[in-house]
Design a protein around this motif. Sequence first.
Motif, mmCIF file in Angstrom:
data_model
loop_
_atom_site.group_PDB
_atom_site.id
_atom_site.type_symbol
_atom_site.label_atom_id
_atom_site.label_comp_id
_atom_site.label_asym_id
_atom_site.label_seq_id
_atom_site.Cartn_x
_atom_site.Cartn_y
_atom_site.Cartn_z
ATOM 1 N N VAL A 267 -20.252 -73.648 49.630
ATOM 2 C CA VAL A 267 -21.575 -73.618 48.984
ATOM 3 C C VAL A 267 -21.668 -72.484 47.955
ATOM 4 O O VAL A 267 -22.756 -72.074 47.567
ATOM 5 N N GLY A 268 -20.513 -72.001 47.534
ATOM 6 C CA GLY A 268 -20.499 -71.090 46.387
ATOM 7 C C GLY A 268 -20.419 -69.607 46.708
ATOM 8 O O GLY A 268 -20.374 -68.776 45.796
ATOM 9 N N GLU A 269 -20.390 -69.252 48.002
ATOM 10 C CA GLU A 269 -20.259 -67.822 48.331
ATOM 11 C C GLU A 269 -18.825 -67.342 48.125
ATOM 12 O O GLU A 269 -17.896 -68.128 48.183
ATOM 13 N N LYS A 270 -18.666 -66.040 47.885
ATOM 14 C CA LYS A 270 -17.319 -65.439 47.931
ATOM 15 C C LYS A 270 -17.266 -64.641 49.219
ATOM 16 O O LYS A 270 -18.230 -63.966 49.576
ATOM 17 N N ARG A 271 -16.147 -64.707 49.933
ATOM 18 C CA ARG A 271 -16.081 -63.998 51.221
ATOM 19 C C ARG A 271 -14.819 -63.155 51.323
ATOM 20 O O ARG A 271 -13.734 -63.594 50.955
ATOM 21 N N VAL A 272 -14.973 -61.935 51.854
ATOM 22 C CA VAL A 272 -13.830 -61.051 52.127
ATOM 23 C C VAL A 272 -13.896 -60.688 53.606
ATOM 24 O O VAL A 272 -14.887 -60.120 54.063
ATOM 25 N N GLU A 273 -12.857 -61.035 54.360
ATOM 26 C CA GLU A 273 -12.877 -60.842 55.823
ATOM 27 C C GLU A 273 -11.627 -60.044 56.207
ATOM 28 O O GLU A 273 -10.550 -60.610 56.400
ATOM 29 N N ILE A 274 -11.782 -58.719 56.274
ATOM 30 C CA ILE A 274 -10.581 -57.915 56.559
ATOM 31 C C ILE A 274 -10.795 -56.898 57.680
ATOM 32 O O ILE A 274 -9.965 -56.018 57.889
ATOM 33 N N ASP A 275 -11.910 -57.009 58.414
ATOM 34 C CA ASP A 275 -12.089 -56.115 59.563
ATOM 35 C C ASP A 275 -11.113 -56.544 60.654
ATOM 36 O O ASP A 275 -10.786 -57.727 60.753
ATOM 37 N N PHE A 276 -10.692 -55.577 61.469
ATOM 38 C CA PHE A 276 -9.887 -55.978 62.624
ATOM 39 C C PHE A 276 -10.859 -56.400 63.720
ATOM 40 O O PHE A 276 -11.589 -55.572 64.260
ATOM 41 N N PRO A 277 -10.928 -57.694 64.042
ATOM 42 C CA PRO A 277 -11.936 -58.147 65.005
ATOM 43 C C PRO A 277 -11.589 -57.702 66.418
ATOM 44 O O PRO A 277 -10.424 -57.434 66.723
ATOM 45 N N THR A 278 -12.599 -57.633 67.293
ATOM 46 C CA THR A 278 -12.337 -57.226 68.678
ATOM 47 C C THR A 278 -11.820 -58.417 69.484
ATOM 48 O O THR A 278 -11.098 -58.248 70.454
ATOM 49 N N GLU A 279 -12.194 -59.641 69.051
ATOM 50 C CA GLU A 279 -11.743 -60.812 69.807
ATOM 51 C C GLU A 279 -10.283 -61.131 69.479
ATOM 52 O O GLU A 279 -9.777 -60.687 68.457
ATOM 53 N N ASP A 280 -9.657 -61.916 70.352
ATOM 54 C CA ASP A 280 -8.266 -62.327 70.153
ATOM 55 C C ASP A 280 -8.269 -63.625 69.346
ATOM 56 O O ASP A 280 -8.746 -64.645 69.813
ATOM 57 N N LYS A 281 -7.723 -63.562 68.121
ATOM 58 C CA LYS A 281 -7.801 -64.741 67.241
ATOM 59 C C LYS A 281 -7.189 -65.987 67.883
ATOM 60 O O LYS A 281 -7.659 -67.099 67.666
ATOM 61 N N PHE A 282 -6.148 -65.777 68.712
ATOM 62 C CA PHE A 282 -5.455 -66.922 69.297
ATOM 63 C C PHE A 282 -6.376 -67.748 70.198
ATOM 64 O O PHE A 282 -6.170 -68.932 70.393
ATOM 65 N N ASP A 283 -7.418 -67.098 70.770
ATOM 66 C CA ASP A 283 -8.357 -67.833 71.624
ATOM 67 C C ASP A 283 -9.226 -68.788 70.823
ATOM 68 O O ASP A 283 -9.858 -69.674 71.385
ATOM 69 N N PHE A 284 -9.284 -68.601 69.518
ATOM 70 C CA PHE A 284 -10.209 -69.391 68.702
ATOM 71 C C PHE A 284 -9.493 -70.413 67.830
ATOM 72 O O PHE A 284 -10.122 -71.182 67.132
ATOM 73 N N LEU A 285 -8.162 -70.399 67.856
ATOM 74 C CA LEU A 285 -7.417 -71.301 66.971
ATOM 75 C C LEU A 285 -7.372 -72.709 67.540
ATOM 76 O O LEU A 285 -7.473 -72.906 68.755
ATOM 77 N N ALA A 286 -7.210 -73.674 66.630
ATOM 78 C CA ALA A 286 -7.092 -75.070 67.057
ATOM 79 C C ALA A 286 -5.850 -75.220 67.930
ATOM 80 O O ALA A 286 -4.883 -74.462 67.796
ATOM 81 N N LYS A 287 -5.877 -76.215 68.826
ATOM 82 C CA LYS A 287 -4.704 -76.508 69.665
ATOM 83 C C LYS A 287 -3.537 -76.918 68.779
ATOM 84 O O LYS A 287 -3.731 -77.398 67.674
ATOM 85 N N ARG A 288 -2.300 -76.713 69.284
ATOM 86 C CA ARG A 288 -1.133 -77.117 68.503
ATOM 87 C C ARG A 288 -1.163 -78.624 68.285
ATOM 88 O O ARG A 288 -1.258 -79.380 69.237
ATOM 89 N N THR A 289 -1.108 -79.047 67.015
ATOM 90 C CA THR A 289 -1.258 -80.471 66.712
ATOM 91 C C THR A 289 0.086 -81.129 66.432
ATOM 92 O O THR A 289 1.129 -80.501 66.561
ATOM 93 N N GLY A 290 0.019 -82.381 65.988
ATOM 94 C CA GLY A 290 1.231 -83.114 65.640
ATOM 95 C C GLY A 290 1.722 -83.888 66.841
ATOM 96 O O GLY A 290 1.683 -83.398 67.969
ATOM 97 N N VAL A 291 2.150 -85.115 66.595
ATOM 98 C CA VAL A 291 2.662 -85.937 67.689
ATOM 99 C C VAL A 291 4.088 -85.502 67.977
ATOM 100 O O VAL A 291 4.469 -85.243 69.102
ATOM 101 N N LYS A 292 4.854 -85.370 66.896
ATOM 102 C CA LYS A 292 6.240 -84.955 67.063
ATOM 103 C C LYS A 292 6.513 -83.805 66.098
ATOM 104 O O LYS A 292 6.124 -83.856 64.943
ATOM 105 N N ARG A 293 7.148 -82.767 66.587
ATOM 106 C CA ARG A 293 7.391 -81.610 65.734
ATOM 107 C C ARG A 293 8.888 -81.436 65.492
ATOM 108 O O ARG A 293 9.713 -82.023 66.186
ATOM 109 N N ALA A 294 9.218 -80.610 64.498
ATOM 110 C CA ALA A 294 10.625 -80.316 64.224
ATOM 111 C C ALA A 294 11.237 -79.640 65.462
ATOM 112 O O ALA A 294 10.523 -79.022 66.253
ATOM 113 N N PRO A 295 12.571 -79.759 65.637
ATOM 114 C CA PRO A 295 13.211 -79.251 66.862
ATOM 115 C C PRO A 295 13.098 -77.748 67.073
ATOM 116 O O PRO A 295 13.214 -77.271 68.190
ATOM 117 N N SER A 296 12.876 -76.995 65.983
ATOM 118 C CA SER A 296 12.828 -75.548 66.122
ATOM 119 C C SER A 296 11.456 -75.036 65.672
ATOM 120 O O SER A 296 10.957 -75.442 64.632
#
Length: 425
Positions: A106-135
């Motif tokens: 909607v036209g805002e500019k955003r800068v997000e560089i604080d070190f958050p207290t929460e663990d980012k990994f808890d908020f990320l989407a689940k690992r997707t893809g039906v089949k992934r590369a072997p490594s």
Amino acid sequence: MNVYDTERMTESLQTEGYVPTDSVEDADMILLNTCHIREKAAEKVYSELGRFKNLKSENPDLKIGVVGCVAQAEGEEIIRRQPLVDLVVGPQSYHKLPVLERQIKVGEKRVEIDFPTEDKFDFLAKRTGVKRAPSAFLTIQEGCDKFCAFCVVPYTRGAELSRPVEKVTSEVRSLVDKGVKEITLLGQNVNAYHGAGQDGAQFTLAQLIWKLEKINGLERIRYTTSHPNDMTDDLIDAHRDCQKLMPYLHLPVQSGSNKILKRMNRSHTAETYIDLISRIRKARPDILISGDFIVGFPEETDDDFEDTLELIRQVEYGQSYSFKYSVRPGTPAAERQQVTEAVKNTRLQELQKLLVEQQKTVQQDMVGRTVRVLFEKHGRQIDQVVGKSDYLHAVHASGDDDKIGCVKNVLITKSNTNSLQGKII
Ligand code: 5AD
Ligand code: SF4
């Protein structure tokens, strides 16, 4: 780690309805995931951004973001220098992308560089893809508390943090369910890993590896990057005893001069490093050792540089990454007496000549041997498949695509500059 972060960001945006595209012209959003480790990498961001100018005039809805460590280090300055940028997000905040995406739309500019207290990994989407590369890569540890005098990592990635054991194992299981056979555990200081187990007790990296070893379907485990001081006895023992842990170790030394190591704040000496390598080789004689080297660190003399060459001669590296010292703003070494560019160039050439010779010898020694290779994709030629040996050498062989995702015995027949050729047995 940027490869891993990029995957996670893509997955987060996919849940918002985005799909990846191979062509920038088609994109509604472009995120540049950036590296700040040396000046050259950081400056590249601005030349890349310049290339997007026309795209934005053709598509006013196009949104452009800079993510990663340059974003963290330079913040708002990026938008000041290149006003076409809508979004700046540091590596610890990219879990906020879905929210930020709505704001910039909607036209805002955003800068997000604080070190958050929460663990980012808890908020990320689940690992997707039906089949992934072997490594696959998987971040288990981030940040660094070591403060080497040349390095920006403690400032851009923040303090050292380990992900809990159960979070790591469940992500590995989810990747293995999607066809992954090999996991590379990632961290800026991965062998300092001390993630919490279910009862709260801390796991060492070796204990985590032993836990992952038990996961059915996972065939290979690697980890990178390590610090010599965190190479604990249980990790060395794991290289001897753990079947799935691959015989490859990236163990940066940076310099072979004790004077320079001290000024780098490395807290190990050339002698302790060499002794460590010999203990590791005693545990796993065929292990391939890889290293990082910096030439032209402030106050490095010819004698100091000679000490580095001597250390390399003693260790015999199978793989290496070498760099001219690059001044990084805000780090202690930036203020010191600098070595000239001409001297850095000469030293880098000489160093790389020796390292290339060593790499060639190690690769040549593979010829005539049978090695295990995990095939990952088809090659440039018809009926050719490409994979990695246990020692992380790229190996080409004749074979059809049903070999992809399989570990096969391969007789090595030839050594090329940066790869090996072989015959599947
Ligand atoms: N200049 C040159 N090389 C650097 N590295 C880190 N910081 C710098 C710098 N300022 C190298 C180190 C490290 C690798 C990831 O990058 O060798 O191990
Ligand atoms: Fe940087 Fe590695 Fe030193 Fe940490 S240990 S400050 S990441 S070079």
